[in-house]
Design an enzyme around this catalytic site. Structure first.
Site, short mmCIF file in Angstrom:
data_model
loop_
_atom_site.label_atom_id
_atom_site.label_comp_id
_atom_site.label_asym_id
_atom_site.label_seq_id
_atom_site.Cartn_x
_atom_site.Cartn_y
_atom_site.Cartn_z
CG ASP A 281 53.98 2.32 33.13
OD1 ASP A 281 54.54 3.41 33.31
OD2 ASP A 281 53.29 2.07 32.12
CG ASP B 29 54.61 7.43 27.39
OD1 ASP B 29 55.26 6.38 27.21
OD2 ASP B 29 53.63 7.51 28.15
C1 DGJ Z 1 52.82 5.12 29.98
C2 DGJ Z 1 53.81 5.73 30.91
O1 DGJ Z 1 54.76 4.78 31.27
C3 DGJ Z 1 53.08 6.26 32.12
O2 DGJ Z 1 53.98 6.77 33.06
C4 DGJ Z 1 52.11 7.33 31.69
O3 DGJ Z 1 52.81 8.43 31.18
C5 DGJ Z 1 51.15 6.77 30.64
N1 DGJ Z 1 51.85 6.12 29.58
C6 DGJ Z 1 50.27 7.85 30.10
O4 DGJ Z 1 49.49 7.42 29.07
#
Ligand code: DGJ
Length: 745
Positions: free
Chosen positions: A551, A481
């Site tokens: 997301d 990430d």
């Molecule tokens: C952003 C990601 O897109 C999410 O899926 C998740 O992993 C969060 N970060 C966790 O902090």
């Protein structure tokens, strides 16, 4: 396929069954662009396509020849200084302060195959056998400035694809300062195009935006240190009449994950100059004698089969000759991710109960997301040290992974290795490893700071830390990430004169860490992620074969996001999960069936508390999982067709067809229900016109499977598939229909 050089006319013709790309060495030694488009016959010269004209106020290259002006000649890699007064492809400053550059043809080579990009760390497309492509390298030089430019073109044999990049060399005294080094320039002879771009923001990434070209500069860019949610490193120019199925389109895609600029600059004579490359803003790279700078690779796709034709080419190339590693050709495991199920509030018992339910329902991979390391109970701390939180995981990562393996599940782990929070040991011990200018307070983003990946020592340290977590741990998948835009692009490890190189070196550091990790752990499936889809780009696809798309897990929002993403990126690369309803981003209630019928067109998984679904929901999930297992080869690796755009109205549809056209899966989605609506017919695509298909409308939670019909491929493509609803009132909003097509013989 051939790359020909016609010596007498000094003309290069790159051509295969699909495209021709023609340019020549002009009398002045510059490279003039003559034609790019659908394949045409080869001939010894195409000089009639060269045009220039006397225009008042322009400067002429040869004294006494007012019509020979580089400003009005379509070129391959223009510079400032020889009469071209547009935005150039290359802008460099010599030690004497001169920005004048005049590049002349010196030599060229043509060789089978496609070598990796010089310099090592930049990702690029590749071949598996030399017959798959041929590569032309044309060397240009300006003797006075001591500058050479290698323009590198690769033509793929079986695809309408030409890749381009440039390598700039310096042989002079002192240092040459590169301020702008585009990957390519293409001058097209008219401006009768719509520009198509992928635009968005967090949770609404890669929406398709189309606008007519106008005179002047138009384009997309990122200055965020990553390719960004806001604009994807892609643009296309399509003819006004081009649709998803018919007509001409040129696609331009950059294999790069950092700051980029992609633009079309239309001059008053309607010539359209397309350039793409590292964004010049803030960029500055010094070349000393003997050094060379390699630009990222751009991938040019021509289609005369509409936008679907362009996308299918990108999908095939990026899935098979950009993505790499053990997972490239494998169907992807169905996963459950605990993020939206628990966020930071978990312990091992909770995770194992979720995992147990997942296993019972047939899910194959359990992904432990953010929060497994010390100091991380919310998003305000903990990043950087990568020490296991034994309070949450008493037997550590290894013990937890072993428990999952004993249950028969694969184990996936989340990391965010480019960041650090204040208060961690890493932060306290290495304040100079954070991007910032000494004396100036660095800016926070999501409470975190950016590690200086332009400094190899930082990358080496993080690699060693991650190895200490991963070595011996049964980790099968990693989600990498990256959750903030990059600011304070100043490296404490670099000299003042090198600060303009920091963001490019940063992204090279990211690529290096990916390489180190994928070399050491070749069995691990990597999924890239950046606050959802802020770094969904070809550079990342070379590192990780799949990427978290957004997301936003709402099925209706995902229609647009996945439809837009599919303009360039293959279905197998798009992480897509069934999440809870009401949805956590938009609060919308949609059925489990609708959510799954959108997510199955991706690297499929779940991201909700499966234990809270109830028996009916769990049974449905088990059926969905079984369905995906049965059809995922087709879903993830079939030929993807967009049929109806969610940007155009209340319906969306797409389908995927097996390579031998023996089977297909069609999905149609109705966003808001309609009363007493008109009849509906969905015209399909990509089928064998001569074969008979059995078409079954698949069942869902509420409805049983329909009675199959049989129809020929041509019938389904021309007359269409009737999708009229019999009983709209029973279905409500957010309806999906899924049809399985199998050859009936
Ligand atoms: C952003 C990601 O897109 C999410 O899926 C998740 O992993 C969060 N970060 C966790 O902090």
């Amino acid at each position: 396929m051939a790359i020909e050089f016609h010596r007498e006319s000094q003309t290069f013709h790159l051509h295969n069954a699909f495209v021709s790309y023609i340019f020549k060495v002009l009398p002045s030694g510059h490279l003039g662009q003559l034609y790019y488009g659908r394949a045409i016959h080869d001939r010894p010269d195409f000089d009639h396509l060269f045009e220039t004209a006397y225009r008042s106020m322009s400067v002429c290259y040869f004294d006494g020849e007012p019509a020979y002006s580089l400003e009005h000649i379509k070129q391959e890699y223009p510079t400032c200084g020889a009469g071209d007064i547009h935005l150039p492809a290359l802008d460099a400053q010599a030690p004497n302060g001169s920005r004048l550059l005049d590049l002349h043809y010196q030599s060229h080579t043509i060789a089978p195959g496609k070598p990796p990009l010089e310099g090592g760390e930049l990702p690029s497309t590749y071949v598996e056998a030399p017959e798959e492509a041929a590569t032309l390298t044309v060397t240009l030089a300006d003797g006075l400035a001591g500058v050479t430019v290698d323009l590198v073109y690769t033509l793929y044999e079986a695809l309408p694809v030409i890749t381009r990049h440039a390598v700039i060399g310096y042989t002079g005294e002192g240092a040459l300062r590169l301020d702008r080094a585009m990957s390519f320039c293409l001058d097209l002879p008219d401006m009768d195009y719509d520009m198509v771009e992928l635009t968005g923001a967090w949770a609404r990434e890669r929406h398709i935006v189309t606008r007519p070209l106008a005179h002047g500069v138009q384009g997309v860019y990122s200055l965020r240190g990553c390719s960004s949610h806001h604009f994807n490193p892609f643009l296309a120019l399509k003819r006004r009449e081009t649709t998803e199925f018919l007509g001409e389109v040129y696609g331009f895609s950059l294999v790069y994950s950092g700051n980029f600029a992609a633009q079309a600059d239309v001059d008053p004579y309607h010539v359209t100059r397309v350039t793409m490359g590292i964004h010049p803003q803030g960029f500055c790279w010094h070349l000393h004698r003997g050094e060379r700078f390699t630009t990222p690779e751009a991938v040019l796709v021509y289609s005369d089969r509409g936008l679907n034709g362009m996308s299918q080419t990108y999908h095939q190339l990026y899935r098979t000759r950009l993505a790499r590693g053990e997972w490239r050709d494998k169907v992807r495991p169905i996963l459950v991710n605990n993020w939206e199920a628990t966020y930071f509030d978990f312990n091992e018992a909770k995770l194992l109960s979720l995992a147990g339910e997942a296993k019972r329902l047939g899910i194959e991979l359990f992904v432990l997301d953010d929060g497994w390391f010390t100091g991380r109970n919310d998003d305000r701390g903990g990043l950087g040290d990568w020490q296991i939180n034994y309070g949450k995981l008493p037997d550590g990562i290894r013990g937890f992974g072993e428990k999952l393996h004993e249950m028969g599940l694969l184990f996936g782990l989340w990391i965010e290795p480019e960041m650090v929070n204040a208060g961690t040991a890493l932060w306290n011990e290495h304040p100079d490893w954070v991007l910032h200018e000494p004396g100036r307070r660095p800016q926070q983003g999501r409470f975190q700071y950016v590690l200086d990946y332009s400094n190899p020592a930082v990358v080496d340290w993080i690699f060693a830390r991650l190895c200490s977590v991963l070595d011996g741990a049964p980790v099968d998948y990693i989600k990498w990430d990256m959750n903030r835009s990059i600011s304070d692009a100043y490296s404490c490890a670099a000299a003042g004169s090198e600060q303009g190189a920091v963001l490019h070196r940063y992204i090279l550091g990211v690529y290096r860490l990916y390489r180190l990790l994928t070399e050491r752990y070749p069995h691990i499936l990597f999924e890239s992620c950046a606050s959802g889809g802020a770094r969904f780009d070809p550079g990342m696809l070379a590192c990780a074969p799949q990427c978290w798309t957004s997301d936003d897990t709402d099925a209706v929002e995902r229609l647009r996001i996945q439809y837009g993403t599919s303009l360039v990126y293959p279905v197998s690369s798009m992480g897509a999960h069934v999440a809870a309803a009401p949805n956590h981003q938009v609060g919308r209630m949609t059925s489990l069936t609708m959510r799954a019928n959108v997510a199955i067109f991706g690297a499929f998984g779940y991201e909700l508390d499966l234990t809270a679904l109830g028996a009916h929901g769990q049974e449905l999930v088990a059926r969905q999982v079984a369905f995906v297992k049965q059809h995922r080869q087709l879903l993830q690796f079939g030929t993807f067709w967009r049929l109806q755009s969610p940007f155009a109205g209340n319906e969306a549809a797409w389908m995927t067809v097996a390579p031998d056209r023996s089977a297909a899966l069609v999905a149609q989605y109705l966003i808001l229900q309609e009363v007493n609506a008109g009849y509906r017919r969905l015209r399909l695509a990509g089928l064998d016109p001569d074969r008979l298909y059995r078409v079954t409308r698949l069942g869902s939670g509420a409805r049983a499977a329909g009675q199959p019909i049989t129809a020929c491929g041509d019938e389904l493509m021309r007359a269409g598939l009737v999708t009229t609803d019999e009983d709209p009132a029973s279905e409500g909003d957010f309806v999906s229909r899924l049809y399985l097509l199998e050859t009936a013989e």
